[in-house]
Design an enzyme around this catalytic site. Structure first.
Site, mmCIF file in Angstrom:
data_model
loop_
_atom_site.group_PDB
_atom_site.id
_atom_site.type_symbol
_atom_site.label_atom_id
_atom_site.label_comp_id
_atom_site.label_asym_id
_atom_site.label_seq_id
_atom_site.Cartn_x
_atom_site.Cartn_y
_atom_site.Cartn_z
ATOM 1 N N GLY A 1 0.985 -1.253 0.177
ATOM 2 C CA GLY A 1 -0.211 0.188 -0.020
ATOM 3 C C GLY A 1 0.822 1.651 -0.039
ATOM 4 N N TYR A 2 0.129 2.729 0.268
ATOM 5 C CA TYR A 2 0.554 3.733 0.320
ATOM 6 C C TYR A 2 1.518 3.684 -0.783
ATOM 7 C CZ TYR A 2 1.801 8.006 2.815
ATOM 8 O OH TYR A 2 1.921 9.013 3.124
ATOM 9 N N GLY B 1 5.936 4.042 -8.650
ATOM 10 C CA GLY B 1 6.797 2.716 -9.062
ATOM 11 C C GLY B 1 5.733 1.568 -9.015
ATOM 12 N N HIS B 2 4.636 1.469 -8.255
ATOM 13 C CA HIS B 2 3.144 0.575 -8.482
ATOM 14 C C HIS B 2 2.098 0.807 -9.335
ATOM 15 C CE1 HIS B 2 3.632 1.238 -3.366
ATOM 16 N NE2 HIS B 2 4.130 -0.019 -3.765
ATOM 17 N N LYS C 1 13.721 -1.530 -7.903
ATOM 18 C CA LYS C 1 13.845 -0.724 -7.016
ATOM 19 C C LYS C 1 14.721 -1.497 -5.745
ATOM 20 C CE LYS C 1 15.110 3.782 -5.362
ATOM 21 N NZ LYS C 1 13.744 3.837 -4.074
ATOM 22 N N GLN D 1 14.660 -7.928 -3.305
ATOM 23 C CA GLN D 1 13.338 -8.833 -3.415
ATOM 24 C C GLN D 1 13.220 -9.246 -4.697
ATOM 25 O OE1 GLN D 1 9.722 -7.527 -1.627
ATOM 26 N NE2 GLN D 1 9.531 -6.486 -3.515
ATOM 27 N N ARG E 1 10.973 8.927 -0.525
ATOM 28 C CA ARG E 1 11.569 9.517 0.939
ATOM 29 C C ARG E 1 12.519 10.793 0.399
ATOM 30 N NH1 ARG E 1 12.886 3.868 1.382
ATOM 31 N NH2 ARG E 1 12.147 3.276 3.435
#
EC number: 6.3.2.1
Lengths: 285, 285
Positions: free
Chosen positions: B31-32, B36-37, B149, B153, B187
């Site tokens: 979320g948030y 990118g998402h 990014k 992961q 950030r």
């Protein structure tokens, strides 16, 4: 029956069956087939459109001092038995097909491994869960059949299905027994005549424990103590363990309720026999 | 867009889509949502019949001293952004829906976790792999989209797909950047004006490293040393790490070849920025 050696070929078969809405029944084995395995095939044959059996001796579930190399193998006999039992696809991958590179990760089982047979085999169920996860992803069964003889394995695989939201049913099939109740096992041939005569007392004692529980004896300590006494009476060998645990969580709780497994292992001179029974304790009103 | 709260409802949707031979593109998020998402959704929208996004802040991947409780959440804004981007199904399970009981097992990642950002977050990638495995089983995507990014992961999820024979494609999408090359990040707002002016040097240095590698500098030590010097020139903050590893195995090998990731983290006063670049080193003839 078709013999399948590669994952890519198995994938094709699964895709084809799924596109025809066919259900897949799956029996995972390490080969050296016996009546227990064939009983699982029978059940799968009865429930599903297609039956897949895998034969794979999984190095990951053997400890460094265990018998991976000498584990009994008889490919030709297994093929014949599988075909006769009604297997449609026999998946027999090589070790390098299943583990082509050094592994990056595994499933770590954090509960239910330090009891029963798992206590003496650290890491064994990590290896079982990891290979079964892989096989489930490859074969995508509708239902997968496991024998209750190895109840701890059934419990851990049921927990894996729940933990990872796998979309399949685990069908736990009753242990196949001799007429006198002795659980069938390839190890029974190692019993002396005297031992063979006494061995049915394992199953009988489990049945007695079940009756006691159904009649209201719901204390774990009492059931364990009852069984330990019974085992001592056998006198020709020695008790390895007796335990009573929730199923499939495999937790030790003094007040028994719900689904419970009563399990034991008994060491005769050459043969270590295991047996267990599942009991459902009805809630009291 | 349909909001889905339960696994059972998600299962129904997946089953229905599969029965109509529709492909499912999947974007996993906490979320948030940011650009990118939404870029991942755009890619999924382009490739697949159906786009599923999940929003789940996964407690399992936060350490005991990390910010699970204070992790930023904005459900209403996320829903609007997901719908506008073209998500068909937004899966937002609660923690108790995903972890109804204490867990019996998890995925343990044994390689590629002690480098880059993982070095300071023990157990983090076990939590990531475990929840992503669950989500993959629930959503059964044809393709799943992850941003480069967070290259570590991506690497670990690619390794998981390979290890467990999962039948889906991982699509690694390029990092979204500002016009001057700075990787977009929530950030970046913490950067002072001076820091913001210097920050693009991270991406520029990675690009220079890439060019050097393509021109024949294939020593890991040389590339690291080149980047460390570059980072020292920024002067307003300090280098957290610089590393060059094989991708996706994330192994440190002195002679660079094949797919390689060049990654760095740089600590400004308030913002810790990360960036990386993938380089394919052609075999020399």
């Amino acid at each position: 029956m078709e013999l399948v050696k590669t994952i890519i070929k198995m994938d094709e078969i699964v895709k084809d069956k799924q596109s025809h809405q066919q259900t897949i029944g799956y029996v995972a084995t390490m080969g050296y087939l016996h009546e227990g395995h064939l009983n699982l095939v029978k059940q799968a044959r009865n429930d599903c459109d297609i039956v897949v059996m895998s034969i794979f001796v999984n190095p990951l579930q053997f400890g460094p001092n265990e018998d991976f190399e000498s584990y009994p193998r008889d490919e030709e006999r297994d093929k014949q038995l599988a075909e006769d039992a009604g297997v449609d696809y026999l998946f027999m991958p090589t070790v390098s097909e299943m583990y082509p590179t050094e592994s990056f990760m595994k499933i770590r089982v954090e509960k239910g491994t330090d009891v029963l047979c798992g206590a003496s085999r650290p890491g064994h169920f990590d290896g079982v869960a990891t290979v079964v996860m892989k096989l489930f992803q490859i074969i995508e069964p509708t239902k997968a059949y496991f024998g209750l003889k190895d109840a701890q394995q059934v419990a851990i695989i049921k927990n894996m299905v729940k933990t990872f939201n796998l979309k399949l049913d685990i069908v736990a099939c009753p242990t196949v027994r001799e007429e006198d109740g002795l659980a069938k096992s390839s190890r029974n041939v190692y019993l002396s005549e005297k031992e063979r005569a006494l061995a049915p007392q394992l199953a009988m004692s489990l049945n007695e424990a079940k009756m006691l529980m159904e009649k209201g004896m719901h204390s774990r300590a009492d059931i364990i103590s009852f069984l330990q006494q019974k085992m001592q009476q056998i006198s020709l060998g020695k008790t390895d363990y007796v335990d009573v645990l929730s199923f499939p969580a495999l937790e030790a709780k003094e007040l028994l309720k719900g689904d419970v497994i009563v399990a034991l292992a008994y060491q005769f001179e050459k043969a270590r026999l295991i047996d267990n029974i599942l009991v459902t304790i009805k809630e009291e009103l």
